[in-house]
Write a protein that holds these residues in place. Structure first.
Motif, PDB file in Angstrom:
ATOM      1  N   SER A  93       0.844  -1.189   0.000  1.00 31.63           N
ATOM      2  CA  SER A  93       0.000   0.000   0.000  1.00 31.63           C
ATOM      3  C   SER A  93       0.880   1.239   0.000  1.00 31.63           C
ATOM      4  O   SER A  93       1.742   1.396   0.865  1.00 31.63           O
ATOM      5  CB  SER A  93      -0.910   0.013   1.232  1.00 31.63           C
ATOM      6  N   ALA A  94       0.645   2.128  -0.977  1.00 30.81           N
ATOM      7  CA  ALA A  94       1.464   3.341  -1.096  1.00 30.81           C
ATOM      8  C   ALA A  94       0.722   4.578  -0.599  1.00 30.81           C
ATOM      9  O   ALA A  94       1.091   5.700  -0.926  1.00 30.81           O
ATOM     10  CB  ALA A  94       1.903   3.537  -2.544  1.00 30.81           C
ATOM     11  N   GLY A  95      -0.320   4.389   0.189  1.00 30.94           N
ATOM     12  CA  GLY A  95      -1.031   5.536   0.749  1.00 30.94           C
ATOM     13  C   GLY A  95      -0.151   6.333   1.697  1.00 30.94           C
ATOM     14  O   GLY A  95       0.723   5.773   2.365  1.00 30.94           O
ATOM     15  N   LEU A  96      -0.397   7.626   1.771  1.00 31.93           N
ATOM     16  CA  LEU A  96       0.431   8.498   2.598  1.00 31.93           C
ATOM     17  C   LEU A  96      -0.268   8.972   3.861  1.00 31.93           C
ATOM     18  O   LEU A  96       0.388   9.266   4.858  1.00 31.93           O
ATOM     19  CB  LEU A  96       0.893   9.716   1.786  1.00 31.93           C
ATOM     20  N   SER A  97      -1.580   9.081   3.833  1.00 27.32           N
ATOM     21  CA  SER A  97      -2.310   9.613   4.976  1.00 27.32           C
ATOM     22  C   SER A  97      -2.769   8.491   5.903  1.00 27.32           C
ATOM     23  O   SER A  97      -2.725   7.315   5.556  1.00 27.32           O
ATOM     24  CB  SER A  97      -3.523  10.418   4.506  1.00 27.32           C
ATOM     25  N   VAL A  98      -3.191   8.892   7.106  1.00 30.24           N
ATOM     26  CA  VAL A  98      -3.734   7.938   8.078  1.00 30.24           C
ATOM     27  C   VAL A  98      -5.008   8.545   8.652  1.00 30.24           C
ATOM     28  O   VAL A  98      -4.947   9.586   9.305  1.00 30.24           O
ATOM     29  CB  VAL A  98      -2.745   7.649   9.219  1.00 30.24           C
ATOM     30  N   PRO A  99      -6.193   7.947   8.396  1.00 29.87           N
ATOM     31  CA  PRO A  99      -6.414   6.756   7.568  1.00 29.87           C
ATOM     32  C   PRO A  99      -6.245   7.064   6.087  1.00 29.87           C
ATOM     33  O   PRO A  99      -6.254   8.227   5.686  1.00 29.87           O
ATOM     34  CB  PRO A  99      -7.853   6.374   7.896  1.00 29.87           C
ATOM     35  N   SER A 100      -6.117   6.024   5.296  1.00 25.02           N
ATOM     36  CA  SER A 100      -5.841   6.171   3.875  1.00 25.02           C
ATOM     37  C   SER A 100      -6.858   5.384   3.057  1.00 25.02           C
ATOM     38  O   SER A 100      -7.118   4.214   3.341  1.00 25.02           O
ATOM     39  CB  SER A 100      -4.427   5.654   3.578  1.00 25.02           C
ATOM     40  N   SER A 101      -7.430   6.019   2.034  1.00 27.84           N
ATOM     41  CA  SER A 101      -8.346   5.287   1.152  1.00 27.84           C
ATOM     42  C   SER A 101      -7.585   4.209   0.384  1.00 27.84           C
ATOM     43  O   SER A 101      -8.162   3.168   0.027  1.00 27.84           O
ATOM     44  CB  SER A 101      -9.033   6.247   0.179  1.00 27.84           C
ATOM     45  N   THR A 102      -6.302   4.438   0.136  1.00 24.29           N
ATOM     46  CA  THR A 102      -5.474   3.437  -0.536  1.00 24.29           C
ATOM     47  C   THR A 102      -5.359   2.184   0.317  1.00 24.29           C
ATOM     48  O   THR A 102      -5.512   1.060  -0.172  1.00 24.29           O
ATOM     49  CB  THR A 102      -4.086   4.012  -0.848  1.00 24.29           C
ATOM     50  N   ARG A 103      -5.096   2.357   1.608  1.00 25.01           N
ATOM     51  CA  ARG A 103      -5.024   1.211   2.516  1.00 25.01           C
ATOM     52  C   ARG A 103      -6.395   0.561   2.657  1.00 25.01           C
ATOM     53  O   ARG A 103      -6.507  -0.674   2.749  1.00 25.01           O
ATOM     54  CB  ARG A 103      -4.496   1.645   3.882  1.00 25.01           C
ATOM     55  N   LEU A 104      -7.468   1.357   2.662  1.00 26.47           N
ATOM     56  CA  LEU A 104      -8.810   0.796   2.758  1.00 26.47           C
ATOM     57  C   LEU A 104      -9.099  -0.118   1.577  1.00 26.47           C
ATOM     58  O   LEU A 104      -9.621  -1.224   1.747  1.00 26.47           O
ATOM     59  CB  LEU A 104      -9.843   1.915   2.812  1.00 26.47           C
TER      60      LEU A 104
END
Length: 203
Positions: free
Chosen positions: A7-18
């Motif tokens: 997962s290359a998401g940067l924020s927490v929470p991240s829509s990429t991780r979701l």
């Protein structure tokens, strides 16, 4: 089977991780898998150092080893400037060129607009084709308006089923070396990709 999720998401929470978690859960409904999730943002400093000194840090080396040992991959990136993120690309730049060769890979991306969905075909698929990975036919893109809307869950399930079928097929006993028969050399029994997809569609 070992499934590695990048997962290359940067924020927490991240829509990429979701999205990565939704895809992982779908694969888990199709088959029993040992999952390892790698958050690339946690490796950003070590990736940068690798570019300058040529050596991976401890956590980056562990992530590289996990990818090399995986039976399949889920890779998810946010869309930046109509392409994958620089962090996402940088990880694969410091990965051994043969690390994903022959591995089934499910590609996915998130973005603020549906207009960026072609990033999957114009950027991610060519990247993994270059790396000689086996990219599943269904790629998954989730724009902001897709969350909770009709269509995304179905795409997730379809892509997960394709990845599972490829992982199962490539790790099946039929792909192990077979004893030589009269008039034949010892080798591998390979199920053509088209036949695997046909079997999947018939389910």
């Amino acid at each position: 089977m070992k499934l590695v999720v990048l997962s290359a998401g940067l924020s927490v929470p991240s829509s990429t991780r979701l999205l990565a978690d939704r895809l992982t859960g779908a694969v888990g409904r199709h088959a029993s898998v040992d999952v390892e999730v790698v958050e690339l943002r946690d490796l950003a400093v070590e990736i940068a150092h690798h570019f300058t000194n040529g050596f991976p840090g401890r956590r980056l080396a562990a992530a590289q080893e996990a990818v090399a040992a995986a039976d399949g991959l889920i890779v998810v990136t946010p869309v930046f400037s109509a392409s994958y993120s620089g962090l996402f690309k940088s990880f694969f730049d410091v990965l051994d060129p043969d690390a994903v060769a022959g591995k089934p890979v499910l590609i996915a991306a998130t973005g603020g607009s549906a207009r960026h969905s072609l990033v999957l075909e114009h950027a991610l698929r060519p990247l993994f084709s270059y790396l000689h990975a086996v990219v599943v036919p269904t790629a998954v893109y989730a724009a902001s308006e897709d969350w909770g809307a009709q269509g995304l869950p179905e795409r997730i399930e379809r892509a997960a089923g394709e990845l599972t079928a490829l992982m199962t097929g490539l790790s099946a006993p039929s792909l192990a070396p077979q004893p030589a028969k009269a008039g034949q050399e010892a080798g591998f029994t390979v199920v053509p990709f088209a036949e695997q997809l046909a079997a999947l569609a018939a389910r």
